[in-house]
Design a protein around this motif. Sequence first.
Motif: not given
Length: 364
Positions: A251-263
């Motif tokens: 979850i920490e690594k996920w939250n570090e991603l830019p929103k575009s990368y999460q998408a």
Amino acid sequence: MDRRQFVKTAGIGAAASASLAAPAIAQSAPEVKWRLASSFPKSLDTLFASSEVFAKAVAEMTDNKFQIQVFAAGEIVPGLQALDATTNGTVEMCHTACYYYLGKDPTFALLTGMPFGLNARMADAWFTHLGGNELANEFLAKYNVIGFPGGSTNAQMGGWYRKEIRDVADLQGLKFRVGGFAGRILSKLGVVPQQTAAGDIYPSLEKGTIDAVEWVGPYDDEKLGLYKVAKYYYYPAWWEGASMIHNLINIEKWNELPKSYQAVVRTASAMQNDWLGSRYDSLNPAALKRLVAAGTQLRPFPQPVMEAAYKAANEVYAEVTAANPEFKKIYDSVVATRADQYLWWQVAEYTYDTFMIRTRARGG
């Protein structure tokens, strides 16, 4: 203006123009490198390969700025420790079946697929549109991960047996490699459930450490060579009408991603989900024909075995829901979805499929 001043000014202007012309995402996209621990061996060019499909899609959608290296079971951690490695940050993510972690909490089993639960299309509907993914991530947050469906095996086969299963009594004392919640249910029928990683299945069956094994279906089972050491192949796997595999992300690594990368990750996971299910559908028919031609004895589970298993399943569900509120919350959602979905399937899907199956049997 002299020549040198002109060249200098022109160079500054050109550099500014080039900067303005660059796409905004290219200017803001960081270089990210992750590691993905798969719970599956490289020999399975379905489950393992689906993670390579996922990683390739992520790289292509980010112009190779976001790269995910895929590791097979055992290369970083054993396959059944993929969740732990993701939880503690040893790797950024894993591709695994949540029911492998049933020992931590039985709720994990519901995220892969519960016995006598949803089929693959119903599971997709539940996760995507009926609140399943939200319920799953509410639960997974306790383990420091967020999850996305990363492919289903569709309905599985009931496994390979050294002897015929004619009635419930034949299950007594059977040492059966079976994953997830099914082990609890089968133990009520006298089975001794075993949890064995993919790479250990064949030698365990060959040596007689186990008497029977279920894995996935014809294509993967043929790859593992199970038909060479067990003769009888039963169906259906009532414990896995669908088997959803998940991408679990720290979850920490996920939250570090830019929103575009999460998408991008969500989109690539959806692509992987489509790829894996359709790949199994494309490969299993020919594999089943080959297995039967090689001498495999194809058998349906006898009706009394199915009825006994269904009764035992409901007894186990009553026990677990009474003791585990998180399990009950997700279980109730799945059961409600199952009731509505089978109402629809009975009207349209089942009647169509039944007609076409009968037509095929008549040679049509």
